[in-house]
Design an enzyme around this catalytic site. Structure first.
Site, PDB file in Angstrom:
ATOM      1  N   ASN A 192     -13.576  47.429  20.015  1.00 26.12           N
ATOM      2  CA  ASN A 192     -14.179  47.067  21.295  1.00 26.12           C
ATOM      3  C   ASN A 192     -15.648  46.695  21.147  1.00 26.12           C
ATOM      4  OD1 ASN A 192     -11.779  47.550  22.699  1.00 26.12           O
ATOM      5  ND2 ASN A 192     -12.203  49.741  22.747  1.00 26.12           N
TER       6      ASN A 192
ATOM      7  N   ALA B  88     -15.899  39.816  28.060  1.00 27.64           N
ATOM      8  CA  ALA B  88     -15.763  40.203  26.654  1.00 27.64           C
ATOM      9  C   ALA B  88     -14.346  40.681  26.364  1.00 27.64           C
ATOM     10  CB  ALA B  88     -16.765  41.307  26.328  1.00 27.64           C
ATOM     11  N   PRO B  89     -13.683  40.129  25.355  1.00 28.96           N
ATOM     12  CA  PRO B  89     -12.359  40.639  24.982  1.00 28.96           C
ATOM     13  C   PRO B  89     -12.458  42.073  24.472  1.00 28.96           C
ATOM     14  CG  PRO B  89     -12.835  38.520  23.930  1.00 28.96           C
ATOM     15  CD  PRO B  89     -14.120  39.026  24.499  1.00 28.96           C
ATOM     16  N   CYS B  90     -11.453  42.875  24.766  1.00 29.01           N
ATOM     17  CA  CYS B  90     -11.403  44.226  24.190  1.00 29.01           C
ATOM     18  C   CYS B  90     -10.023  44.400  23.577  1.00 29.01           C
ATOM     19  CB  CYS B  90     -11.688  45.299  25.233  1.00 29.01           C
ATOM     20  SG  CYS B  90     -10.823  45.095  26.780  1.00 29.01           S
ATOM     21  N   GLN B  91      -9.995  44.797  22.315  1.00 29.84           N
ATOM     22  CA  GLN B  91      -8.742  44.790  21.560  1.00 29.84           C
ATOM     23  C   GLN B  91      -8.075  46.148  21.398  1.00 29.84           C
ATOM     24  OE1 GLN B  91     -11.501  43.073  20.099  1.00 29.84           O
ATOM     25  NE2 GLN B  91     -10.818  41.107  20.858  1.00 29.84           N
TER      26      GLN B  91
END
EC number: 2.1.1.37
Length: 424
Positions: A99, A81-84
């Site tokens: 997130n 999962a991307p977390c920004q």
């Protein structure tokens, strides 16, 4: 033969999916928000249900229904999962809206209740203030009924036979009461020459200015290349065989360079960085630098910086990048360079995923078996599909992924025609 089953969240084109299939799992569903990625996944994994949706909007019950597995116990859920972003002091990072994808990854795992999960992410989560966020992710899994391997590790794909320096955090957990998996031991290294030395030079084929494939005569392959071409059986690959022509060279749409660029590429020594373009020139006896996905639409949507070929004064092709990422030759990417490199650069190398998947298989106390069934790949239209058509096929908005502000590359015009030159 009943193989253990898994679901891939944030699947992209399918690097994790393929690695776990090769470890002996059947992927029954794959979720991704990007219609172009979903089209490629659908093409390459005909037995897997493709769900073109944000993980924010899916539920465990929905995935069970789409996958057709009812209440069957799921063996593994995988995903990166991307977390920004990270929170201000006093606010939990996992609750930060930036997130939310990580939060929903945890939620869907809790809803599906698999025996095991694998959470893949950037190595940056293990350093500085980011470690607090990772700690919150671990606590969320623990509070949801999972034991977690808290001595988490960053694994380098180069240690698992991938000819590329690519380091990724791998976090693993088991439903309480089940044995925790161990991390895989390194299996040895592969060189750039091993990976791409048998591939004929794409510039020998004028057709590759117009399309991304051609029939070609390959050179003598290394063992690594023979496995990826399907010329030799890999004893550690328990995935389905695919129907494909091993003489087909795909993913090889050419890039036109100025003569000045070619001179600079030829002059630079292997393993050095060309000072104008900042591209690294690969060395046949070395490994590739990390292949990246390129910039997002709001940052110009530039194609990723591509390494310079070790023996020819040009950047590498999508197929050469795929070899350096451990994808087999039957695996197809979008016909354009921008989408193709985006799909590779965003993915986990299958050989790294296979090594991790093998450890989950051991924890399950199951012996992987090679299926006898050979799968036909999907419709060819899925490989050249536009974002608009892909979105329509999956019934989603064509703007679900921000539009590219620069035109997606098309087959390059003939040299005598007007064309955009790559001068970087």
């Amino acid at each position: 033969m009943t193989r253990p089953i898994g679901i891939d969240l944030f699947a992209g084109a399918g690097g994790l999916s393929l690695g776990f299939e090769q470890a002996g799992f059947d992927l029954v569903a794959a979720v991704d928000i990007d219609p172009i990625h979903c089209a490629a996944h659908k093409f390459n994994f005909p037995k897997c249900a493709t769900v073109c949706k944000s993980v924010v909007d899916v539920t465990g019950d929905e995935l069970r229904r789409i996958a057709g597995i009812g209440k069957r116990d799921i063996d593994i859920v995988i995903g990166g999962a991307p977390c920004q972003g990270f929170s201000l002091i006093g606010k939990r990072a996992l609750d930060d809206s930036r997130n939310q994808l990580v939060h929903h990854y945890v939620r869907v795992v809790m809803e599906l209740k698999p025996k095991y999960f694998v959470f893949e992410n950037v190595k940056g989560l293990t350093v500085g203030k980011h470690r607090q966020f990772l700690k919150e992710v671990i606590e969320a899994f623990q509070n949801g009924g999972y034991d977690v391997v808290t001595d988490y590790r960053v694994l380098n794909a180069a240690d698992y036979g991938v000819p590329q320096d690519r380091r990724r955090l791998i976090l693993m957990g088991a439903r309480k009461g089940l044995p925790l998996p161990a991390y895989p031991e390194p299996t040895g290294r592969t060189t750039v020459g091993d990976a791409i030395g048998d591939i004929p030079d794409a510039e020998s084929f004028p057709e590759l200015w117009e399309r991304d494939w051609v029939k070609a005569k390959y050179g003598k392959p290394s063992t690594y290349a023979a496995y990826l071409r399907g010329k030799k059986d890999d004893p550690t690959d328990f995935g389905y065989r695919r129907q494909f022509d091993p003489m087909l060279l795909t993913g090889s749409l050419l890039t036109d360079h100025t003569e000045l660029s070619r001179q600079r590429f030829a002059a630079i020594a292997p393993d050095d960085v060309e000072p104008v373009s900042r591209f690294k020139k690969l060395a046949l006896n070395g490994i590739c630098n990390t292949l990246r996905a390129g910039t997002a639409s709001d940052r110009g949507a530039f194609t990723s910086p591509r390494p310079i070929h070790p023996t020819v004064p040009r950047v590498i092709t999508v197929r050469e990048a795929a070899r350096l990422h451990s994808y087999p030759d039957w695996f197809r990417f979008h016909a354009t360079k921008w989408h193709g490199f985006r799909q590779i650069g965003n993915s986990v190398p299958p050989l790294l995923a296979r090594a991790v998947g093998g450890q989950i298989m051991k924890a399950l106390r199951k012996k992987p078996e090679k299926p006898s069934e050979m799968l036909a790949l999907g419709d060819q239209s899925l490989i050249g599909i536009s974002m608009t058509d892909a979105a329509a096929m999956f019934g989603v908005s064509s703007t679900v992924i921000a539009r590219r502000s620069r035109p997606v590359d098309r087959p390059a015009p003939r040299r005598h025609e007007e064309r955009e030159l790559v001068t970087a």
